[in-house]
Design an enzyme around this catalytic site. Structure first.
Site, PDB file in Angstrom:
ATOM      1  N   SER A 188       0.813  -1.223   0.000  1.00  0.00           N
ATOM      2  CA  SER A 188       0.000   0.000   0.000  1.00  0.00           C
ATOM      3  C   SER A 188       0.844   1.270   0.000  1.00  0.00           C
ATOM      4  O   SER A 188       0.420   2.301  -0.517  1.00  0.00           O
ATOM      5  CB  SER A 188      -0.941   0.011   1.210  1.00  0.00           C
TER       6      SER A 188
ATOM      7  N   ASP B 231      -4.753   6.713  10.299  1.00  0.00           N
ATOM      8  CA  ASP B 231      -4.305   5.400  10.757  1.00  0.00           C
ATOM      9  C   ASP B 231      -2.864   5.435  11.267  1.00  0.00           C
ATOM     10  O   ASP B 231      -2.396   4.491  11.887  1.00  0.00           O
ATOM     11  CB  ASP B 231      -4.473   4.333   9.678  1.00  0.00           C
TER      12      ASP B 231
ATOM     13  N   HIS C 299      -0.151   5.257   6.854  1.00  0.00           N
ATOM     14  CA  HIS C 299      -0.076   5.600   5.440  1.00  0.00           C
ATOM     15  C   HIS C 299       0.120   7.103   5.247  1.00  0.00           C
ATOM     16  O   HIS C 299      -0.623   7.895   5.810  1.00  0.00           O
ATOM     17  CB  HIS C 299      -1.350   5.139   4.719  1.00  0.00           C
TER      18      HIS C 299
END
Length: 185
Positions: free
Chosen positions: A10, A160, A163
């Site tokens: 990601s 979060d 990221h």
């Protein structure tokens, strides 16, 4: 035109960005390549949630395509999931071996991940060392910590805390570029 394959998770894909095709670090590297007048195309082969094992399992698709420079950025999800560092290192080595077998003239760059120094224990020590081990064994350049200057800085990351936001990816691209550039000249 030559091709750079960014193979990761990601963090490579640009998870959560409004425009990953413009804001992820591979896209920002493409902008720098274009500005420098280099004849390379950046391919973002990032897949959210990928571990070193799942990356190894999906590698065959990419091996059938042209790869002039292979940038490996896997292992963060292995860390998060508590997978054994020895397995991570073995999977990443197998990825290098398969790419090298299929594309013997390809150049390589390894983008590492790190655990904070305050995380104790043998597993943490092994994760801190595995990227250096891989870079040394394969005689390839290493950026020791992909998220250096971004990790733990709230305004550069999504809620979060894992990221990066677009501003964080600008910093990441600025750190990746000087390590990648010598491979392109």
């Amino acid at each position: 035109m030559k091709r750079i394959l960014f193979f990761g998770d990601s963090l490579t894909a640009g998870y959560g960005l409004n425009k990953p095709s413009q804001q992820s670090f591979p896209a920002l590297i493409q902008n720098r390549i274009n500005t420098a007048g280099l004849k390379y195309e950046c391919i973002n082969a990032g897949l959210s949630g990928d571990t070193s094992a799942s990356g190894l399992n999906r590698l065959s698709y990419w091996l059938g395509q042209t790869i002039d420079v292979f940038v490996l950025a896997l292992g963060a999800n292995d860390l998060i999931r508590g997978l054994a560092p020895t397995n991570t290192q073995s999977n990443l080595q197998q990825i290098f071996d398969q790419v090298r077998f299929k594309h013997p003239d390809a150049k390589f760059l390894l983008l590492g991940m790190q655990l904070p120094l305050w995380v104790p224990g043998q597993r943490a020590a092994e994760y801190r060392q595995l990227y250096q081990n891989l870079a040394g064994q394969n005689q390839i350049p290493l950026l020791p910590f992909l998220l250096d200057g971004v990790a733990g800085i709230a305004h550069l990351n999504m809620h979060d805390g894992l990221h990066p936001l677009a501003e964080g990816y600008q910093i990441i691209a600025a750190k990746v570029w000087p390590v990648l550039l010598p491979l392109l000249e």
